[in-house]
Write a protein that holds these residues in place. Structure first.
Motif, short mmCIF file in Angstrom:
data_model
loop_
_atom_site.label_atom_id
_atom_site.label_comp_id
_atom_site.label_asym_id
_atom_site.label_seq_id
_atom_site.Cartn_x
_atom_site.Cartn_y
_atom_site.Cartn_z
N UNK A 146 0.86 -1.40 0.01
CA UNK A 146 0.00 0.07 -0.10
C UNK A 146 0.79 1.19 -0.08
N UNK A 147 2.13 1.19 0.44
CA UNK A 147 3.10 2.36 0.55
C UNK A 147 3.91 2.28 -0.39
N UNK A 148 4.10 1.15 -1.20
CA UNK A 148 5.26 1.32 -2.26
C UNK A 148 4.75 2.01 -3.71
N UNK A 149 5.72 2.06 -4.57
CA UNK A 149 5.46 2.92 -5.80
C UNK A 149 4.79 1.69 -6.74
N UNK A 150 3.49 1.99 -7.00
CA UNK A 150 2.72 1.06 -7.73
C UNK A 150 3.35 0.74 -9.19
N UNK A 151 4.22 1.81 -9.45
CA UNK A 151 4.64 1.43 -10.95
C UNK A 151 5.96 0.75 -10.91
N UNK A 152 6.58 0.26 -9.58
CA UNK A 152 7.84 -0.45 -9.39
C UNK A 152 7.47 -1.83 -9.93
N UNK A 153 8.31 -2.45 -10.59
CA UNK A 153 8.16 -3.87 -11.39
C UNK A 153 8.28 -4.77 -9.99
N UNK A 154 9.08 -4.61 -9.06
CA UNK A 154 8.94 -5.51 -7.98
C UNK A 154 7.68 -5.40 -7.15
N UNK A 155 7.08 -4.19 -7.04
CA UNK A 155 5.80 -4.11 -6.49
C UNK A 155 4.66 -4.93 -7.12
N UNK A 156 4.60 -4.85 -8.44
CA UNK A 156 3.87 -5.63 -9.05
C UNK A 156 4.03 -7.02 -8.95
N UNK A 157 5.39 -7.64 -8.88
CA UNK A 157 5.50 -8.91 -8.78
C UNK A 157 5.13 -9.48 -7.47
N UNK A 158 5.39 -8.84 -6.37
CA UNK A 158 5.03 -8.94 -5.05
C UNK A 158 3.42 -9.13 -4.96
#
Length: 302
Positions: free
Chosen positions: A60-72
């Protein structure tokens, strides 16, 4: 301004999403007793704390455009024993095996995702939620407790645990402590059952605000008389854990944007994040700015 948020599940992640643009000095202390879904399977196999709500709050606090965020965020499908598991949970479990400490694992995942806020487990030690019924029998496990058909007479943890010292320091130095929303028995109360967290909440000079759920829970909590959740929880805990209650009626009263209802998220169970952000922004301001707002708020929030 220092803010501490306490709880778990979808409710706490909503509060963090709302607060993120308003203030950077945020610490979240998250329940670790969930025993359902991917989290429950990992706990059973590895005797670890529950990582699911922690993962949700980090994302919820991470950058939604970060690839690792999407993977996680991804879950495995049609993958045998991996099916239904969240990759974020597996990353946290792997990091905890490397660091030997869940709070360290959480710190490093936050670093990988460039999360500037502080995410902490309610404890690095493994414990489960336990309920005592009127006949003296005990029920262990969040899922089992949520499914009860009678309210428990007492709640506790299967073994006493301590919160990380940073969680205690943050509560004691906070300006605001936001508690909830979320499942009362299984998201909010587990954190409040930790002894040193109780002591910190009793001694902090922060304003402690209990954010109630938008609607009645679909769980044993629905049996709480007149929906006075805060009174029932206070009786269970043995101390008053809040100074103010921010309920749905108060949220609407404090929303002075005059938007038509069609522009407010009408989700049956979750608060509208944009509305929550607007209301919480009335608290997250300088002392001079807050003087008139706080007087108004105390007349609306009970």
């Amino acid at each position: 301004m220092k803010i501490v948020c306490i709880g778990g599940g979808h409710g706490l992640s909503q509060v963090l999403t709302a607060l993120r643009p308003l203030n950077n000095d945020i610490s979240a202390i998250i329940a670790t007793t969930d025993n359902g879904g991917s989290t429950g399977k990992l706990r059973q196999a590895k005797n670890c704390i529950a990582y699911g709500d922690i993962r949700r709050c980090i994302l919820a606090l991470a950058n939604s455009n970060n690839l690792l965020t999407l993977i996680a965020q991804q879950r495995f499908e049609n993958a045998g024993e991996l099916s239904s598991h969240s990759l974020g949970n597996l990353i946290l479990l792997a990091l905890s095996q490397v660091t030997q400490k869940p709070s360290e694992a959480i710190y490093w995942l936050c670093q990988l995702l460039d999360v500037q806020q502080t995410i902490l487990p309610m404890s690095d030690q493994v414990t489960d939620l336990s309920a005592t019924l009127i006949d003296g029998s005990k029920i262990v496990g969040e899922c089992e407790i949520d499914a009860l058909t009678e309210l428990p007479q007492a709640l506790g943890l299967t073994n006493p645990v301590q919160a990380p010292q940073q969680a205690i320091n943050d509560i004691l130095s906070a300006d605001y402590v936001f508690i909830g929303p979320g499942s009362l028995l299984t998201s909010v109360l587990p954190v409040l059952l930790v002894e040193n967290i109780q002591t910190a909440l009793k001694n902090t000079m922060a304003t402690r605000i209990f954010i109630t759920n938008k609607t009645t829970e679909n769980s044993v909590a629905s049996l709480i008389r007149n929906q006075a959740n805060e009174l029932w929880a206070t009786k269970i805990l043995g101390f008053k854990f809040y100074d103010l209650i921010l309920g749905q009626d108060a949220i609407f009263a404090l929303d002075d944007r005059n938007l038509p209802l069609c522009e407010i998220n009408q989700n049956d169970t979750l608060h509208d994040v944009t509305q929550l952000k607007h209301v919480l922004s009335q608290f997250i301001c300088t002392k001079n700015q807050c003087k008139s707002t706080y007087k108004t708020n105390t007349n609306i929030i009970h």
